[in-house]
Motif scaffolding. Sequence first.
Motif, PDB file in Angstrom:
ATOM      1  N   THR A  66     110.139 -41.863  25.340  1.00 20.06           N
ATOM      2  CA  THR A  66     109.651 -40.486  25.530  1.00 20.06           C
ATOM      3  C   THR A  66     108.294 -40.289  24.856  1.00 20.06           C
ATOM      4  O   THR A  66     107.371 -39.683  25.424  1.00 20.06           O
ATOM      5  N   GLN A  67     108.189 -40.814  23.601  1.00 17.60           N
ATOM      6  CA  GLN A  67     106.917 -40.687  22.876  1.00 17.60           C
ATOM      7  C   GLN A  67     105.799 -41.437  23.590  1.00 17.60           C
ATOM      8  O   GLN A  67     104.657 -40.970  23.644  1.00 17.60           O
ATOM      9  N   ARG A  68     106.119 -42.599  24.133  1.00 17.60           N
ATOM     10  CA  ARG A  68     105.096 -43.345  24.856  1.00 17.60           C
ATOM     11  C   ARG A  68     104.624 -42.591  26.082  1.00 17.60           C
ATOM     12  O   ARG A  68     103.423 -42.559  26.400  1.00 17.60           O
ATOM     13  N   GLN A  69     105.594 -41.970  26.763  1.00 14.99           N
ATOM     14  CA  GLN A  69     105.222 -41.183  27.929  1.00 14.99           C
ATOM     15  C   GLN A  69     104.334 -39.996  27.512  1.00 14.99           C
ATOM     16  O   GLN A  69     103.307 -39.722  28.151  1.00 14.99           O
ATOM     17  N   ASP A  70     104.764 -39.323  26.417  1.00 21.18           N
ATOM     18  CA  ASP A  70     103.945 -38.204  25.918  1.00 21.18           C
ATOM     19  C   ASP A  70     102.563 -38.701  25.494  1.00 21.18           C
ATOM     20  O   ASP A  70     101.531 -38.035  25.727  1.00 21.18           O
ATOM     21  N   HIS A  71     102.555 -39.869  24.817  1.00 20.42           N
ATOM     22  CA  HIS A  71     101.268 -40.416  24.360  1.00 20.42           C
ATOM     23  C   HIS A  71     100.360 -40.741  25.529  1.00 20.42           C
ATOM     24  O   HIS A  71      99.141 -40.457  25.486  1.00 20.42           O
ATOM     25  N   ARG A  72     100.942 -41.316  26.588  1.00 18.67           N
ATOM     26  CA  ARG A  72     100.141 -41.633  27.760  1.00 18.67           C
ATOM     27  C   ARG A  72      99.584 -40.365  28.403  1.00 18.67           C
ATOM     28  O   ARG A  72      98.415 -40.314  28.807  1.00 18.67           O
TER      29      ARG A  72
END
Length: 469
Positions: A66-72
Amino acid sequence: MHPRFAERLVMADAYEETVLLHDRVQARLEDALGEHRRQRTDYDDLLVRHETTSLALATAEDAVRTQRQDHRRETARLNALVEEEQDARRRDRTAFDVQLDQARAEHEQQLQARQEEEARLREELRTQESRIQSLRGLLEDSAAEATSLRLERDRLSMDSARLREDLVGLQVELAAAEAGQDTHVEDGMLAPALLTVGQVLDRHPAPQDNGENAGRPQVVQGANPLDGGISKPVSPSAAAQPERDPTVTTRSENIAQWTAKPFWQLNYTSPDTGKLDPANAQIVTGMVTLDMRVSSPTAVPWTDPVMAYSSVRFDYTGRAAGKHKGTVFTEARVELVMSLKDPSVDQSARHILDAQQLPERTFPSWAGKTVPGSTEPLHRRINKTKQDENRDKSIRECREVWGDYSGTPLECDEYPFASTYEGSTKGDNRFSVRLIDGGDNGRGGLLIQKVYEENRILDGDPFYVKINP
């Protein structure tokens, strides 16, 4: 022993050993089973922890995803903003470059126009100076002729005044002789002589004072005469000639005559050597004093030997003082006055006012800073090399504070001015610099030069600067 019993005894021993071995094996088995149960328990605990850890790991992996998606997504958004910002900067830079090019082009045009105007004015100035030189020669010739005629007129006026006094005295003597029947005079001689003298006096009345005549008119009986005198001690420079004083420096009239004509003009002239010499400004200084005396038949006479005085200075400095030669009262307070309401020099005026009243807020800034010019005078400096040194230091200070401003309409304004001994190179840091509009700066410089020329401020002469709100 019977062999059969012996065999059985051996078997009994073997059995006993087997039982002992069994007991030992049983004990070891029980120990192994206990260890196995403990390990099983540990295994079950480990399975429980493993399951818990697997759940936590799965949860963490979900959170990381989820954090990676938000970061992207955030990275994509920031990249878009950065791209927009870069595009905006490129557009602004392009617009700024266009404006800068326009400003430089306008500056070049103004500079070229100014140079052409200066060349035209310089040529016109040379033409006017040539005309002035020719007119000056004519004026000097006319002045010399007028002085000669004035001296001759004054001499004739004094002679006529003495002759008139003699005639008046003769008239009085004749009248007295006629009234007393003087026996020494033949009969019939007194009346014609008295008539002739009266006719002469009537045909030639006493001349009236026109401000230039220098006589002592008769005092009306009962009036109070006032005498005025001018004296002038002089200190010429070593290479200067002493000045020419007026022919008459006294005036004696009654109060009514002084009231009717309160103004009295005296001209002092300092001769020049005939040419402009930078090494000899022909400076002559002097003190003009007024001596006043009042007398009356019914009062004690009153005298004030120094009723008024003023220092004067003659010079032949040349173009630096405006007119090539002239005279000034050196004790007069000279002020350069600017106004914040004058749109042509409002930026220059604001800079000077801030430097005088808020010096610590100007550049260079330091605690306790003061700037002269308001109550402490400035002093003119004519040396062009020293003026350029002041300007160069001030420009370096402007660039240190505001960076490179070349190609813009701005110029580095300095106060005190570069044409003063209190300029930026004096060494006490009591100066201020500021970027202002170049046109404003140029017009301020013209005002300074106008004050220099109109007041004949020479090298080292003091003056003040006043800013009106």
